[in-house]
Write a protein that holds these residues in place. Sequence first.
Motif, PDB file in Angstrom:
ATOM      1  N   GLY A 134       0.813  -1.212   0.000  1.00 31.32           N
ATOM      2  CA  GLY A 134       0.000   0.000   0.000  1.00 31.32           C
ATOM      3  C   GLY A 134       0.844   1.260   0.000  1.00 31.32           C
TER       4      GLY A 134
ATOM      5  N   LEU B 199       2.087   1.884  -3.486  1.00 26.00           N
ATOM      6  CA  LEU B 199       1.023   2.418  -4.345  1.00 26.00           C
ATOM      7  C   LEU B 199       0.692   3.867  -3.973  1.00 26.00           C
ATOM      8  CD1 LEU B 199      -1.308  -0.724  -4.487  1.00 26.00           C
ATOM      9  CD2 LEU B 199       0.218   0.132  -6.277  1.00 26.00           C
TER      10      LEU B 199
ATOM     11  N   GLN C  78       0.940   7.134  -6.478  1.00 24.07           N
ATOM     12  CA  GLN C  78      -0.122   8.110  -6.639  1.00 24.07           C
ATOM     13  C   GLN C  78       0.373   9.514  -6.319  1.00 24.07           C
ATOM     14  OE1 GLN C  78      -2.996   7.841  -7.912  1.00 24.07           O
ATOM     15  NE2 GLN C  78      -4.083   9.688  -7.279  1.00 24.07           N
TER      16      GLN C  78
ATOM     17  N   LEU D  25      -8.003   2.032  -2.033  1.00 24.36           N
ATOM     18  CA  LEU D  25      -6.975   0.993  -2.098  1.00 24.36           C
ATOM     19  C   LEU D  25      -7.356  -0.260  -1.326  1.00 24.36           C
ATOM     20  CD1 LEU D  25      -4.153   0.896  -3.391  1.00 24.36           C
ATOM     21  CD2 LEU D  25      -3.210   1.632  -1.206  1.00 24.36           C
TER      22      LEU D  25
END
Length: 305
Positions: free
Chosen positions: A36, A39, A43, A279
């Motif tokens: 996470g 990611l 972003q 997410l």
Amino acid sequence: MRLQFILSEIGIGIRRNLSMTISVILVTAVSLFFLGVALLLQQQVELMKGYWYDRVQVSIFLCGQDSEAPSCAGGEVTQAQKEAILAELQSETLQPYVERVFYESKAEAFERAQEQFQDSSILENVTEDQMPESYRVKLRDPEQFSVVADVFAGRAGIEEVQDQRQLLERFFTVINRVQWMAFVTAGTMVVCAVLLIGVTIRLAAFTRRREVGIMKLVGASNVFIQLPFVMEQVVATLLGTLLASLGLWAFVELVVQGVIAENLPFVSSFVGSDFVLTLTPLLMLTGVLLAAVSSLVMLRRHLRV
């Protein structure tokens, strides 16, 4: 009746291997947390690129009193040289590439520096006269920096032609490296989770071999026998996913929106907790697939049904 039996078997299996189940939960939580984070960084880079690349400029720094560049051998830039540079920037040759041109005086440069470094001692021994004059050029296409650089590089009166995009690329390179480190860590932890699930399945199959044998004798299907084992790992990974999501939410709220946002005010925007909500389903799906596939593979090896 079958559903009640399966749920009962799941509860019994978790209680029998409670320490292993807790280990699976924690390892899954750590691996999905790092996934996470990777990611989130991806972003964040996209948000920053979208903001800064639209505002990127080319800075043409003019020769000052203390400039040591070869093009400044004649001393501080003259008014005639400044007018010649501006005329070149506004010429038909560069018109397809240049959108706007701004002149920044020494006073304006000094004022801007004071705003940027107001809590630092960098400017304690710097005077307004030491600040460089410059032309700030907004390009229609930031990729065409070399066109402007080739025209003005080495020209008398110009100390340096600087592309802000290059500075941003260095910053984004550092973030991308941290992102890949998070991916590698997440991948390593996923491997650990798979191995741990395998050990848990093997232990559970051994401790319940008598029940499995009885279920097989009474005609239970392979799916019916294997399902409780798989669901135990699915439940554990879902709990791990919940912990990972809570950790990501706390990381965004306390670290990103708190510490980082307060200390990096020049960054346009940061990822928010709403992205964590987006997410979470992906992390849940990843955890379920990880548990289901790993469990089925290990059951084929260690549970003979």
